[in-house]
Design a protein around this motif. Structure first.
Motif, short mmCIF file in Angstrom:
data_model
loop_
_atom_site.label_atom_id
_atom_site.label_comp_id
_atom_site.label_asym_id
_atom_site.label_seq_id
_atom_site.Cartn_x
_atom_site.Cartn_y
_atom_site.Cartn_z
N PRO A 1 0.82 -1.22 0.00
CA PRO A 1 0.00 0.00 0.00
C PRO A 1 0.85 1.27 0.00
O PRO A 1 1.82 1.38 0.75
N ILE A 2 0.48 2.20 -0.85
CA ILE A 2 1.17 3.49 -0.95
C ILE A 2 0.11 4.59 -1.02
O ILE A 2 -0.82 4.50 -1.83
N ILE A 3 0.25 5.60 -0.19
CA ILE A 3 -0.63 6.77 -0.27
C ILE A 3 0.21 7.95 -0.77
O ILE A 3 1.31 8.19 -0.28
N ASN A 4 -0.33 8.67 -1.74
CA ASN A 4 0.40 9.79 -2.32
C ASN A 4 -0.60 10.85 -2.78
O ASN A 4 -1.82 10.64 -2.74
N SER A 5 -0.06 11.99 -3.23
CA SER A 5 -0.88 13.06 -3.79
C SER A 5 0.03 13.91 -4.66
O SER A 5 1.20 13.57 -4.88
N ASN A 6 -0.48 15.04 -5.13
CA ASN A 6 0.32 15.95 -5.96
C ASN A 6 1.10 16.96 -5.13
O ASN A 6 1.61 17.94 -5.67
N ASP A 7 1.18 16.73 -3.84
CA ASP A 7 1.91 17.63 -2.94
C ASP A 7 3.36 17.75 -3.39
O ASP A 7 4.05 16.74 -3.56
N ASN A 8 3.86 19.01 -3.55
CA ASN A 8 5.23 19.23 -3.99
C ASN A 8 6.15 19.76 -2.89
O ASN A 8 7.36 19.77 -3.06
N ASP A 9 5.57 20.24 -1.80
CA ASP A 9 6.41 20.85 -0.78
C ASP A 9 6.60 19.98 0.45
O ASP A 9 7.22 20.41 1.43
N GLY A 10 6.06 18.76 0.42
CA GLY A 10 6.26 17.84 1.54
C GLY A 10 5.53 18.23 2.79
O GLY A 10 5.88 17.77 3.89
N SER A 11 4.48 19.07 2.67
CA SER A 11 3.77 19.55 3.85
C SER A 11 2.63 18.65 4.28
O SER A 11 2.04 18.87 5.34
N GLU A 12 2.31 17.65 3.46
CA GLU A 12 1.14 16.82 3.76
C GLU A 12 1.54 15.53 4.48
O GLU A 12 2.57 14.94 4.18
N LYS A 13 0.67 15.13 5.43
CA LYS A 13 0.84 13.86 6.14
C LYS A 13 -0.32 12.95 5.74
O LYS A 13 -1.47 13.39 5.64
N TYR A 14 -0.02 11.67 5.54
CA TYR A 14 -1.02 10.74 5.02
C TYR A 14 -1.44 9.71 6.06
O TYR A 14 -0.63 9.27 6.89
N ASP A 15 -2.73 9.34 6.00
CA ASP A 15 -3.28 8.29 6.84
C ASP A 15 -4.13 7.37 5.98
O ASP A 15 -4.60 7.74 4.90
N LEU A 16 -4.34 6.17 6.50
CA LEU A 16 -5.26 5.22 5.90
C LEU A 16 -6.43 5.04 6.86
O LEU A 16 -6.23 4.75 8.04
N ILE A 17 -7.64 5.23 6.36
CA ILE A 17 -8.84 5.09 7.18
C ILE A 17 -9.47 3.73 6.88
O ILE A 17 -9.76 3.41 5.73
N LEU A 18 -9.66 2.92 7.93
CA LEU A 18 -10.20 1.56 7.79
C LEU A 18 -11.65 1.51 8.28
O LEU A 18 -11.97 2.01 9.35
N GLY A 19 -12.48 0.86 7.49
CA GLY A 19 -13.85 0.64 7.89
C GLY A 19 -14.39 -0.61 7.21
O GLY A 19 -13.68 -1.28 6.45
N PHE A 20 -15.65 -0.95 7.48
CA PHE A 20 -16.26 -2.14 6.90
C PHE A 20 -17.61 -1.76 6.31
O PHE A 20 -18.30 -0.86 6.78
N VAL A 21 -17.98 -2.47 5.23
CA VAL A 21 -19.28 -2.26 4.59
C VAL A 21 -19.92 -3.62 4.33
O VAL A 21 -19.25 -4.67 4.31
N ASP A 22 -21.26 -3.60 4.13
CA ASP A 22 -21.95 -4.85 3.80
C ASP A 22 -21.93 -5.07 2.28
O ASP A 22 -21.26 -4.32 1.55
#
Length: 290
Positions: free
Chosen positions: A191-212
């Motif tokens: 798993p890799i989380i990324n974005s178009n952020d160029n200045d390194g100011s963003e912090k990334y998280d993964l949100i876990l949940g469940f669905v039916d």
């Protein structure tokens, strides 16, 4: 008497006349106007800098009128703007989209019409920026020009979170299998989380949940365990920092029906939060746990 300092010209009216010596009668001729021009020397303009300027990271352009105002000493002066020392990541662009090119760090670009130009920071780049400005006043009549001292104009571009995305080494049309002990190793999906952020100011998280099976959110299974530190989202989903993705494992135990895990990337930029598109993992039921 208003003085001649700010006059570039004045009009002198001349009217000839004759007077009869014998009787004193006067006869006036045609009035003639002489336009007398001065070679006026210019005086320095005044630069009024607007303080505490902040612009959003995704702004298309920054108008100079938002940064400073120039007051000529004489309204008849021709004003030129001398721009230099642009911060890295800052561009000078005209209304046709052409970017001004500075030959080196010492070069100056002269703009005669500031309304045709604007500033722009690089896409997805925030931080503090500056440039240097001086004003050249030209009387336009052969007199001496006057230049202000160079002023430093500073402003901030505040971050706006970019939409994050989650990359998984997994075909979303297929299912995943639990290990013999009931654990699902998410780290094996790289798993890799990324974005178009160029200045390194963003912090990334993964949100876990469940669905039916209809992809409606449901509660977290009672037997659920996770092997990394977590916190809870306002809606009950679990938050995992991206720094733990390479070790992430989930325990589901014994399942008799398909379990669907909802994975959502999230970015945090200076406490501004934005979620990306959901990803779903369909987990096959396992017969038993050894």
């Amino acid at each position: 008497d208003i003085g001649l300092d700010n006059l570039s010209s004045f009009v002198l009216s001349l009217t000839p006349y004759t007077r009869e010596i014998s009787n004193g009668r006067i006869s006036y001729g045609t009035e003639t106007n002489l336009d007398i021009k001065f070679i006026r020397n210019a005086k320095k303009a005044v630069i009024d800098i607007i303080d505490d300027n902040k612009f959003d990271e995704d702004i298309l352009k920054i108008n100079f009128s938002k940064l400073f105002t120039v007051y000529p000493n004489n309204e008849a002066d021709n004003i030129s703007y001398l721009i230099s020392d642009l911060s890295a990541g800052l561009s000078l662009i005209n209304n046709n989209g052409n970017i001004a090119s500075f030959k080196d760090s010492q070069s100056i670009i002269q703009l005669d019409n500031i309304n045709d130009w604007f500033l722009k920071s690089n896409d997805h780049l925030s931080g503090s920026f500056s440039f240097s400005l001086s004003i050249l006043s030209d009387p336009g009549n052969g007199g001496l020009k006057a230049s202000t001292d160079t002023r430093k104009i500073e402003f901030d571009v505040t971050p706006v979170p970019d939409t994050p995305y989650l990359i998984l080494d997994h075909d979303p049309s297929s299912t995943v299998k639990l290990a013999y002990n009931g654990w699902l190793d998410i780290s094996k999906l790289t798993p890799i989380i990324n974005s178009n952020d160029n200045d390194g100011s963003e912090k990334y998280d993964l949100i876990l949940g469940f669905v039916d099976s209809s992809y409606v959110p449901i509660d977290i299974p009672s037997q659920f365990l996770i092997n990394v530190p977590i916190s809870k989202n306002d809606d009950g989903r679990l938050i995992v920092s991206s720094i733990y993705l390479n070790d992430l494992k989930l325990f589901l135990g014994e399942t008799t029906e398909e379990v669907i895990i909802r994975l959502t990337p999230r970015t945090n930029d200076s406490n501004l939060i934005k979620e990306g598109l959901d990803n779903f993992l369909r987990v096959e039921p396992n017969a038993s746990v050894k």
